[in-house]
Scaffold this active site. Sequence first.
Site, mmCIF file in Angstrom:
data_model
loop_
_atom_site.group_PDB
_atom_site.id
_atom_site.type_symbol
_atom_site.label_atom_id
_atom_site.label_comp_id
_atom_site.label_asym_id
_atom_site.label_seq_id
_atom_site.Cartn_x
_atom_site.Cartn_y
_atom_site.Cartn_z
ATOM 1 N N GLY A 278 49.593 37.387 35.653
ATOM 2 C CA GLY A 278 49.199 37.692 37.016
ATOM 3 C C GLY A 278 50.155 37.005 37.974
ATOM 4 O O GLY A 278 50.837 36.040 37.611
ATOM 5 N N GLN B 232 52.897 33.330 45.835
ATOM 6 C CA GLN B 232 53.712 32.679 44.800
ATOM 7 C C GLN B 232 55.176 33.118 44.864
ATOM 8 O O GLN B 232 56.021 32.503 44.232
ATOM 9 C CB GLN B 232 53.172 32.986 43.406
ATOM 10 C CG GLN B 232 51.836 32.330 43.110
ATOM 11 C CD GLN B 232 51.396 32.620 41.684
ATOM 12 O OE1 GLN B 232 50.821 33.660 41.417
ATOM 13 N NE2 GLN B 232 51.689 31.716 40.769
ATOM 14 N N CYS C 138 49.746 28.045 35.453
ATOM 15 C CA CYS C 138 50.150 28.790 36.652
ATOM 16 C C CYS C 138 51.670 28.771 36.770
ATOM 17 O O CYS C 138 52.289 27.726 36.561
ATOM 18 C CB CYS C 138 49.514 28.126 37.879
ATOM 19 S SG CYS C 138 49.906 28.942 39.428
ATOM 20 N N LEU C 139 52.245 29.911 37.121
ATOM 21 C CA LEU C 139 53.700 29.990 37.279
ATOM 22 C C LEU C 139 54.190 29.066 38.399
ATOM 23 O O LEU C 139 55.350 28.685 38.425
ATOM 24 C CB LEU C 139 54.124 31.433 37.594
ATOM 25 C CG LEU C 139 53.947 32.450 36.446
ATOM 26 C CD1 LEU C 139 54.167 33.870 36.961
ATOM 27 C CD2 LEU C 139 54.891 32.151 35.304
ATOM 28 N N HIS D 125 41.452 33.251 39.596
ATOM 29 C CA HIS D 125 42.670 32.441 39.736
ATOM 30 C C HIS D 125 43.615 33.092 40.750
ATOM 31 O O HIS D 125 44.145 32.421 41.644
ATOM 32 C CB HIS D 125 43.348 32.306 38.360
ATOM 33 C CG HIS D 125 44.620 31.519 38.377
ATOM 34 N ND1 HIS D 125 44.772 30.324 37.700
ATOM 35 C CD2 HIS D 125 45.812 31.745 38.998
ATOM 36 C CE1 HIS D 125 45.991 29.864 37.906
ATOM 37 N NE2 HIS D 125 46.651 30.707 38.686
ATOM 38 N N GLU D 126 43.816 34.408 40.602
ATOM 39 C CA GLU D 126 44.774 35.092 41.489
ATOM 40 C C GLU D 126 44.264 35.169 42.929
ATOM 41 O O GLU D 126 45.023 34.959 43.871
ATOM 42 C CB GLU D 126 45.062 36.502 40.967
ATOM 43 C CG GLU D 126 45.765 36.542 39.631
ATOM 44 C CD GLU D 126 47.043 35.731 39.610
ATOM 45 O OE1 GLU D 126 47.667 35.536 40.663
ATOM 46 O OE2 GLU D 126 47.403 35.264 38.516
ATOM 47 N N HIS E 250 44.815 32.157 44.953
ATOM 48 C CA HIS E 250 46.150 32.001 45.551
ATOM 49 C C HIS E 250 46.199 32.579 46.973
ATOM 50 O O HIS E 250 46.969 32.115 47.804
ATOM 51 C CB HIS E 250 47.209 32.709 44.703
ATOM 52 C CG HIS E 250 47.696 31.903 43.537
ATOM 53 N ND1 HIS E 250 48.301 30.676 43.676
ATOM 54 C CD2 HIS E 250 47.682 32.152 42.205
ATOM 55 C CE1 HIS E 250 48.635 30.207 42.488
ATOM 56 N NE2 HIS E 250 48.266 31.078 41.569
HETATM 57 ZN ZN ZN Z 1 48.629 30.787 39.578
#
Ligand code: ZN
Length: 184
Positions: A49, A54, A102-103, A144-145, A148
Site C-alpha cells: 500500500g 508518502q 511502513c515504507l 494503516h493507509e 497516512h
Molecule cells: Zn505506511
Amino acid sequence: MSLLKIAKMGNPILRKIAEPVSTKELETVEFQKFIDDMVETMRDGDGLGLAAPQVHVSKQVVVIESFENERYPDAPTIPLLILVNPVFKYMSRETRTGWEGCLSVDNLRGKVTRSRAVKLEAVDRNGNALVLEWEDFPAVVLQHETDHLRGHLFIDRMKDLSTLTHLDEFGKFWIKGENDVREV
Ligand code: ZN
C-alpha cells in the site's frame, strides 16, 4: 510512468492532514499519471500500500495491492485498488493485533492493535463510488493507509513500544516470514 521519492518519518508532510481531491482534479491527465506513478512506486518498493503523503503529495489518495508471491506465500490477495477521499463509516470495537511496517519508517516493525472489521467509503480513480466492508488483515491495511491521510504513522498507534524492532532483530528474535509485515 516514473518512480516517486518516498518521504521518511520526520518529514512534516507525513504529519499533515491531506486535502480531498476534487472531481475536476481527479479527471486531469496529470492526476491520473500521478496515480499510475504511485502504483509503480508501491510495486518498486515491494509495498502492499502507499498513500499520497508518502510521496510528498498531501492529497487523499491511497493505492493498495497484495498477492501471493515467493517472499510472502501466505499473503492475502487484494487486487489493485485505488481509493480517493476514503472515509470510515464503521470500525469494530473488536480488535486485532499484528505486526506492521511502513515504507516511510525504514527497517522497523512494531505490533499494532486496530479494529478487526471496518466499512469504508471512497471513490475510485474514475470517480465511481466504492464501499468496502473488510475484515482482518485487509482491514488493517485500510486503517494503516487511511491513517497516512490524517497525519498518523503506525508507531502512533502502538500501545507498547517494547515491540518496536529493527528488521535484523525482527528476523532473529520475532516472527520470521509472517505475511502481514510488508511495508504499507
Ligand atoms: Zn505506511
